[in-house]
Design an enzyme around this catalytic site. Structure first.
Site, PDB file in Angstrom:
ATOM      1  N   GLY A 276      61.025  46.788  35.982  1.00 18.93           N
ATOM      2  CA  GLY A 276      61.796  46.243  34.854  1.00 18.93           C
ATOM      3  C   GLY A 276      62.072  44.765  35.000  1.00 18.93           C
ATOM      4  O   GLY A 276      61.731  44.127  35.993  1.00 18.93           O
TER       5      GLY A 276
ATOM      6  N   LYS B   3      63.052  33.778  31.096  1.00 14.16           N
ATOM      7  CA  LYS B   3      62.781  34.137  32.489  1.00 14.16           C
ATOM      8  C   LYS B   3      63.730  33.292  33.344  1.00 14.16           C
ATOM      9  O   LYS B   3      63.760  32.067  33.198  1.00 14.16           O
ATOM     10  CB  LYS B   3      61.326  33.814  32.817  1.00 14.16           C
ATOM     11  CG  LYS B   3      60.867  34.252  34.193  1.00 14.16           C
ATOM     12  CD  LYS B   3      59.342  34.158  34.242  1.00 14.16           C
ATOM     13  CE  LYS B   3      58.817  34.335  35.652  1.00 14.16           C
ATOM     14  NZ  LYS B   3      57.365  34.191  35.678  1.00 14.16           N
TER      15      LYS B   3
ATOM     16  N   ASP C  94      68.542  37.606  42.679  1.00 17.09           N
ATOM     17  CA  ASP C  94      69.538  36.833  41.920  1.00 17.09           C
ATOM     18  C   ASP C  94      69.249  36.714  40.418  1.00 17.09           C
ATOM     19  O   ASP C  94      70.094  36.238  39.659  1.00 17.09           O
ATOM     20  CB  ASP C  94      69.712  35.442  42.535  1.00 17.09           C
ATOM     21  CG  ASP C  94      68.441  34.605  42.454  1.00 17.09           C
ATOM     22  OD1 ASP C  94      67.419  35.098  41.900  1.00 17.09           O
ATOM     23  OD2 ASP C  94      68.451  33.463  42.944  1.00 17.09           O
ATOM     24  N   GLY C  95      68.053  37.126  39.988  1.00 17.35           N
ATOM     25  CA  GLY C  95      67.755  37.058  38.559  1.00 17.35           C
ATOM     26  C   GLY C  95      67.520  35.652  38.034  1.00 17.35           C
ATOM     27  O   GLY C  95      67.400  35.445  36.829  1.00 17.35           O
TER      28      GLY C  95
ATOM     29  N   ARG D  50      59.783  32.005  27.054  1.00 21.32           N
ATOM     30  CA  ARG D  50      58.385  32.445  26.981  1.00 21.32           C
ATOM     31  C   ARG D  50      58.097  33.105  25.641  1.00 21.32           C
ATOM     32  O   ARG D  50      58.915  33.853  25.116  1.00 21.32           O
ATOM     33  CB  ARG D  50      58.126  33.423  28.127  1.00 21.32           C
ATOM     34  CG  ARG D  50      56.716  33.954  28.199  1.00 21.32           C
ATOM     35  CD  ARG D  50      56.384  34.499  29.571  1.00 21.32           C
ATOM     36  NE  ARG D  50      57.095  35.736  29.858  1.00 21.32           N
ATOM     37  CZ  ARG D  50      57.130  36.310  31.066  1.00 21.32           C
ATOM     38  NH1 ARG D  50      56.540  35.745  32.098  1.00 21.32           N
ATOM     39  NH2 ARG D  50      57.775  37.431  31.242  1.00 21.32           N
TER      40      ARG D  50
ATOM     41  N   ASP E  96      52.123  45.935  36.449  1.00 15.76           N
ATOM     42  CA  ASP E  96      53.218  45.436  35.604  1.00 15.76           C
ATOM     43  C   ASP E  96      52.939  44.017  35.129  1.00 15.76           C
ATOM     44  O   ASP E  96      53.691  43.480  34.314  1.00 15.76           O
ATOM     45  CB  ASP E  96      54.550  45.474  36.357  1.00 15.76           C
ATOM     46  CG  ASP E  96      54.492  44.759  37.694  1.00 15.76           C
ATOM     47  OD1 ASP E  96      53.630  45.109  38.525  1.00 15.76           O
ATOM     48  OD2 ASP E  96      55.286  43.833  37.911  1.00 15.76           O
ATOM     49  N   ASN E  97      51.869  43.418  35.612  1.00 15.59           N
ATOM     50  CA  ASN E  97      51.523  42.067  35.186  1.00 15.59           C
ATOM     51  C   ASN E  97      50.246  42.040  34.347  1.00 15.59           C
ATOM     52  O   ASN E  97      49.660  40.982  34.133  1.00 15.59           O
ATOM     53  CB  ASN E  97      51.357  41.153  36.397  1.00 15.59           C
ATOM     54  CG  ASN E  97      52.689  40.866  37.067  1.00 15.59           C
ATOM     55  OD1 ASN E  97      53.734  40.867  36.413  1.00 15.59           O
ATOM     56  ND2 ASN E  97      52.657  40.617  38.367  1.00 15.59           N
TER      57      ASN E  97
ATOM     58  N   ASP F 124      52.573  36.209  33.782  1.00 13.29           N
ATOM     59  CA  ASP F 124      53.092  36.074  35.143  1.00 13.29           C
ATOM     60  C   ASP F 124      52.325  35.023  35.945  1.00 13.29           C
ATOM     61  O   ASP F 124      51.373  35.333  36.651  1.00 13.29           O
ATOM     62  CB  ASP F 124      53.130  37.406  35.900  1.00 13.29           C
ATOM     63  CG  ASP F 124      54.180  37.324  37.003  1.00 13.29           C
ATOM     64  OD1 ASP F 124      54.286  36.262  37.645  1.00 13.29           O
ATOM     65  OD2 ASP F 124      54.902  38.299  37.215  1.00 13.29           O
TER      66      ASP F 124
HETATM   67  P1  AMP Z   1      56.936  39.544  39.336  1.00 13.98           P
HETATM   68  O1  AMP Z   1      56.381  39.308  40.680  1.00 13.98           O
HETATM   69  O2  AMP Z   1      57.474  38.312  38.659  1.00 13.98           O
HETATM   70  O3  AMP Z   1      56.030  40.322  38.445  1.00 13.98           O
HETATM   71  O4  AMP Z   1      58.234  40.446  39.555  1.00 13.98           O
HETATM   72  C1  AMP Z   1      58.169  41.772  40.019  1.00 13.98           C
HETATM   73  C2  AMP Z   1      59.518  42.414  39.833  1.00 13.98           C
HETATM   74  O5  AMP Z   1      60.519  41.699  40.566  1.00 13.98           O
HETATM   75  C3  AMP Z   1      60.022  42.428  38.402  1.00 13.98           C
HETATM   76  O6  AMP Z   1      60.764  43.602  38.241  1.00 13.98           O
HETATM   77  C4  AMP Z   1      60.866  41.194  38.352  1.00 13.98           C
HETATM   78  O7  AMP Z   1      61.799  41.266  37.290  1.00 13.98           O
HETATM   79  C5  AMP Z   1      61.518  41.206  39.696  1.00 13.98           C
HETATM   80  N1  AMP Z   1      61.939  39.878  40.149  1.00 13.98           N
HETATM   81  C6  AMP Z   1      61.169  38.846  40.525  1.00 13.98           C
HETATM   82  N2  AMP Z   1      61.913  37.781  40.885  1.00 13.98           N
HETATM   83  C7  AMP Z   1      63.213  38.132  40.719  1.00 13.98           C
HETATM   84  C8  AMP Z   1      64.478  37.488  40.914  1.00 13.98           C
HETATM   85  N3  AMP Z   1      64.576  36.235  41.345  1.00 13.98           N
HETATM   86  N4  AMP Z   1      65.595  38.214  40.645  1.00 13.98           N
HETATM   87  C9  AMP Z   1      65.534  39.470  40.198  1.00 13.98           C
HETATM   88  N5  AMP Z   1      64.388  40.137  40.017  1.00 13.98           N
HETATM   89  C10 AMP Z   1      63.243  39.492  40.264  1.00 13.98           C
HETATM   90 MG    MG Z   2      55.752  40.133  36.550  1.00 15.96          MG
END
Ligand code: AMP
Ligand code: MG
Length: 469
Positions: A80, A102, A114-115, A166, A239-240, A249
């Site tokens: 998610g 994002k 940390d989101g 985005r 997921d990407n 991504d």
């Molecule tokens: P990604 O590598 O960007 O595809 O991220 C994979 C998963 O990790 C997804 O569920 C993202 O929402 C989560 N995620 C990546 N970076 C962060 C972050 N800094 N804080 C919270 N969730 C993250």
């Molecule tokens: Mg991603």
């Protein structure tokens, strides 16, 4: 204000949680993509508060989307949007588009992270997405980069924080299907498939085999385009991979400079699963994961469903190969099609191993009359001596012009990207301006932009990229 729709949120309850962007101390627009806004009919005067999701019209209903995914081969049933937020969709002259953030703060999917997003990676995505679009490659776009005035803590220490705005045809992923399938929610999968069909493949209404066929074709064309420009996505987790066939991504991606099939940039891809040369194989692997989720919709009889899905998946390799070979014919300026073209292309690729990918193609149009133009690029200058006459015999009449229209001169080279990001972090956006200027018009050679066409200097060293930063 953006006139939002709540298309996804209305159609697919159970696939998101309602959520809000975190307040930030001092949102400032660092980059606004005015041409994109104009293309989409968005207001040209959006404020930083509006763009960061902090001043939203009543029509917005921000949600964090749920999805699952295979990451480096291992399945997570609940990933998610850990740091993303879909504000809603907007109906544009190009169709319905998602507007999402994002780096807007932690959500119920953040799993302790940390989101947030740091400025460097946000601008990096901005640059690479602009470059991809200008190269004619389907991609999610960056509408804006907003500095938050907040620090985010990363391995390298505190960094300036930012939010990326985005735009995407949708954020439906292979992993969105996996999320519902993993819960055994086949009615949910059907609803999602119907929604995805209506949004992306409307001529396939009620036809799940046709839907899978079209997604497979779109992703095959996409990966072929990546390969032709030397793009290494770096994190082809399910997921990407989008259902629309857009690149999404831009975390650990990078453009290959010296041609080496095994090129990997991502620091966490230690096995090279997502190496340049593996991307077409991973394409098929990911589509097989999508097909699995659709089996009960394809045929009530499991054996027959598997058979039909397998036939589609078996076609993917050929579709990819065709798209790739057609692209290579354009890059090499070949006239029509010939049975020997694959050999001719492979021989060229062997010849340029170790040389700069982008320049080897770009300089080739000049090597027609003056082979020395190519020799200077190659480690072993005589490697293409036998090849050149074979190639010349296959050239289209106006090959040079065609080749220059197919082979970019300016790509976001890693050294230039890092230079632009470092300067922007220090408050100077001039290098970023220069780089964007080059990559937004990649086929058109211009004076003053010479350095954007050059391979990395020797001191630059081995390039490493990072995920989730
Ligand atoms: P990604 O590598 O960007 O595809 O991220 C994979 C998963 O990790 C997804 O569920 C993202 O929402 C989560 N995620 C990546 N970076 C962060 C972050 N800094 N804080 C919270 N969730 C993250
Ligand atoms: Mg991603």
């Amino acid at each position: 204000m953006i006139p939002f729709q709540q298309d996804f949120a209305t159609a697919l309850p159970g696939l998101y949680v309602d959520w809000q962007a975190d307040a930030v101390p001092d949102p400032q627009i660092l980059r606004f993509n005015a041409p994109l806004a104009a293309d989409l009919g968005l207001p040209p005067d959006l404020t930083a508060q509006q763009l960061a999701g902090l001043d939203l019209p009543a029509s917005a209903r921000p949600v964090a989307q749920a999805y699952a995914g295979h990451q480096f081969g291992g399945f997570s049933p609940r990933l998610g949007d850990g740091r993303a937020l879909l504000l809603g969709e907007v109906l544009t002259p190009k169709g319905l588009r998602d507007i999402a953030l994002k780096g807007s703060g932690a959500t119920p999917f953040s799993r302790g992270a940390d989101g947030k997003a740091a400025l460097g990676p946000v601008l990096r995505e901005f640059i690479v997405a602009e470059a991809m679009h200008a190269l004619g490659i389907p991609t999610t776009r960056a509408l804006a980069a907003i500095a938050t005035g907040q620090q985010v803590l990363r391995e390298a220490g505190p960094q300036p924080g930012a939010v990326l705005v985005r735009v995407a045809s949708s954020h439906l992923r292979v992993g969105t299907f996996q999320y519902l399938a993993a819960q055994g929610d086949m009615e949910g999968v059907r609803r999602l498939a119907d929604y995805a069909i209506a949004r992306h493949y409307p001529h396939r209404t009620g036809d799940y085999v046709g839907f899978l066929t079209d997604v497979a074709a779109a992703q095959a064309r996409l990966v072929a385009q990546w390969m032709l420009v030397g793009f290494v996505h770096g994190v082809m987790n399910t997921d990407n991979m989008t259902i629309s066939g857009e690149t999404i991504d831009y975390g650990p991606c990078a453009f290959m400079e010296a041609y080496a099939p095994g090129t990997v940039f991502s620091s966490i891809d230690r096995q090279g699963r997502y190496a340049y040369v593996n991307q077409p194989l991973i394409l098929g692997w990911n589509l097989a994961r999508l097909a699995e989720t659709l089996l009960p919709l394809i045929d009530a009889d499991e054996g027959r469903a598997v058979e039909r899905a397998t036939r589609i998946l078996e076609g993917v390799a050929a579709q990819y190969q065709d798209a790739w070979l057609d692209g290579m014919r354009r890059k090499l300026g070949l006239d029509g099609k010939d049975a020997g073209d694959r050999d001719l292309v492979e021989a060229f690729l062997q010849g340029i191993e170790g040389a700069d990918w982008t320049l080897s193609f770009r300089r080739l149009s000049r090597a027609m009359d003056d082979p020395s133009r190519l020799r200077v690029l190659l480690a072993q200058p005589d490697r293409l001596d036998d090849w050149l006459p074979r190639w010349k015999a296959r050239l289209a009449p106006d090959a040079a012009a065609r080749m220059d229209a197919a082979n970019p001169l300016y790509i976001p080279r890693n050294e230039r990207v890092e230079e632009a990001l470092a300067a922007a972090e220090a408050g100077d956006q001039a290098p970023l301006d220069g780089l964007l200027d080059a990559v937004r018009d990649p086929f058109n050679e211009r004076q003053g932009l010479e350095k954007y066409a050059l391979p990395a200097s020797e001191g630059f060293g081995t390039y490493r990229t990072f995920c989730g930063t």
